[in-house]
Scaffold this active site. Structure first.
Site, mmCIF file in Angstrom:
data_model
loop_
_atom_site.group_PDB
_atom_site.id
_atom_site.type_symbol
_atom_site.label_atom_id
_atom_site.label_comp_id
_atom_site.label_asym_id
_atom_site.label_seq_id
_atom_site.Cartn_x
_atom_site.Cartn_y
_atom_site.Cartn_z
ATOM 1 N N GLU A 117 0.820 -1.214 0.000
ATOM 2 C CA GLU A 117 0.000 0.000 0.000
ATOM 3 C C GLU A 117 0.856 1.267 0.000
ATOM 4 O O GLU A 117 0.473 2.279 -0.598
ATOM 5 C CB GLU A 117 -0.956 -0.035 1.191
ATOM 6 C CG GLU A 117 -2.086 -1.037 0.964
ATOM 7 C CD GLU A 117 -2.893 -1.336 2.217
ATOM 8 O OE1 GLU A 117 -4.129 -1.252 2.161
ATOM 9 O OE2 GLU A 117 -2.278 -1.659 3.260
ATOM 10 N N GLU A 137 -4.157 -9.634 3.092
ATOM 11 C CA GLU A 137 -5.035 -9.380 4.236
ATOM 12 C C GLU A 137 -6.186 -10.376 4.348
ATOM 13 O O GLU A 137 -6.626 -10.725 5.448
ATOM 14 C CB GLU A 137 -5.590 -7.943 4.164
ATOM 15 C CG GLU A 137 -4.564 -6.852 4.380
ATOM 16 C CD GLU A 137 -3.857 -6.416 3.105
ATOM 17 O OE1 GLU A 137 -3.165 -5.396 3.134
ATOM 18 O OE2 GLU A 137 -3.994 -7.114 2.066
#
Length: 263
Positions: A117, A137
C-alpha cells in the site's frame, strides 16, 4: 523512536529506510507515526527536493502491518482497532500520496499488505528483481486497511486488483510493472542507484512546478475530467506568478540551463 526509520541526506535527496529488519520492516504504530513526523520535517526543509524510501535488510521492503500489535487493538474493541490501525495507516499513506515533494519507493524485497500500500501511494516506484508483492489481508479475514482497496484498482484496473485482493496470492515485480504499480524493475544492486538517478532527473526542474504537478494529478484522479481541468488551471495560475516560471522561460529563450530558486 528515531531508530525505526533511518534518515540520510544525500545532496538534495532524503533517503528514508524502514528499519525493523528483524520484523521484516513491519509497520507498527510507532513506525507509521515516525514516518509522518519525518515527512513533516522534510516538507519544511527547502534544501531537500525529493525522497527515496526503502527497507533495511536483504529480505523485505515491508511485510505490512504489525499483526501482533494489531491483534491487541482488535481485542480492545472495534473503535480502538479502527482508530489505532486503520485510520492511522490510511493517514500515513494519504500523507505519502499528497506529499508536495516527489517520493520514490525503492522496493528491495517483500512488499506485502501495508508495504504494498505504501508502494501504491507514493508517486513513483522502482522494484528490485528480488521484490515480491502481495495483498494478503484476506488470509487473516480482513480487507486491506491502508487504502489498498481503493488505490490498487485505480492503478491496475478492477478485475486485476480484485484477483489479487480476493486470493491473497503473491505476484512478481514483472507483474507489478505490467499493472502500473512500479515504474521499473532493475537488478538488485542497481536499485538505489536507479531510484536516485530518477530523483536527480526530477530535481533539475522547478520544485514548485513539481509540487503543482503532484497536486493536480493527485486531486484530479478522484474527480471528473471537468473538475480535473479546473484543478489544472488553478495549479497553473499558482505557478504563473512565480520567479521559477520567469526563469524557465528566460532560460529557454536564451538556450541556457535554468537556475531555479523555488520562489
Amino acid at each position: 523512536m528515531p531508530h525505526l526509520i533511518t534518515f540520510e541526506k544525500k545532496g538534495a535527496i532524503a533517503l528514508l529506510t524502514l528499519n525493523r529488519p528483524e520484523k521484516l520492516n513491519a509497520l507498527n504504530y510507532a513506525t507509521n507515526d515516525r514516518l509522518r513526523a519525518l515527512l513533516d520535517s522534510i516538507e519544511t526543509d527547502s534544501s531537500i527536493r525529493a525522497v527515496v524510501l526503502t527497507g533495511a535488510g536483504e529480505r523485505a521492503f515491508s511485510a505490512g502491518g504489525d499483526i501482533h500489535e494489531f491483534t491487541q487493538s482488535v481485542k480492545a474493541g472495534i473503535d480502538i482497532a479502527v482508530r489505532d490501525f486503520c485510520k492511522r495507516g490510511q493517514t500515513m499513506t494519504a500523507r505519502l500520496e499528497t506529499f508536495p515533494k516527489p517520493i520514490i519507493a525503492a522496493v528491495n524485497g517483500i512488499a506485502f499488505g501495508g508495504g504494498c500500500e505504501i508502494t501504491e501511494a507514493v508517486h513513483l516506484a522502482v522494484a528490485s528483481e528480488k521484490a515480491l508483492f502481495a495483498k494478503p489481508e484476506i488470509n487473516i479475514g480482513i480487507p486491506p486497511t491502508f487504502g489498498g482497496t481503493q488505490r490498487l484498482p485505480r492503478l491496475a484496473g478492477r478485475k486485476r486488483a480484485l484477483e489479487l485482493l480476493l486470493t491473497g496470492d503473491t505476484f512478481s515485480p514483472k507483474r507489478a510493472y505490467e499493472m502500473g504499480l512500479v515504474n521499473k524493475v532493475v537488478p538488485h544492486d542497481k536499485l538505489l542507484p536507479t531510484a536516485f538517478d530518477l530523483a536527480e532527473r526530477i530535481i533539475r526542474h522547478s520544485p514548485l512546478a513539481a509540487s503543482r504537478i503532484i497536486t493536480a494529478v493527485t486531486r484530479g484522479m478522484n474527480t471528473t475530467i471537468d473538475e480535473g481541468l479546473l484543478i489544472e488551471r488553478e495549479q497553473f495560475a499558482r505557478m504563473s506568478a512565480t520567479d521559477d516560471v520567469h526563469e524557465g522561460l528566460s532560460a529557454w529563450i536564451a538556450r541556457r540551463r535554468p537556475e531555479y530558486t523555488g520562489t
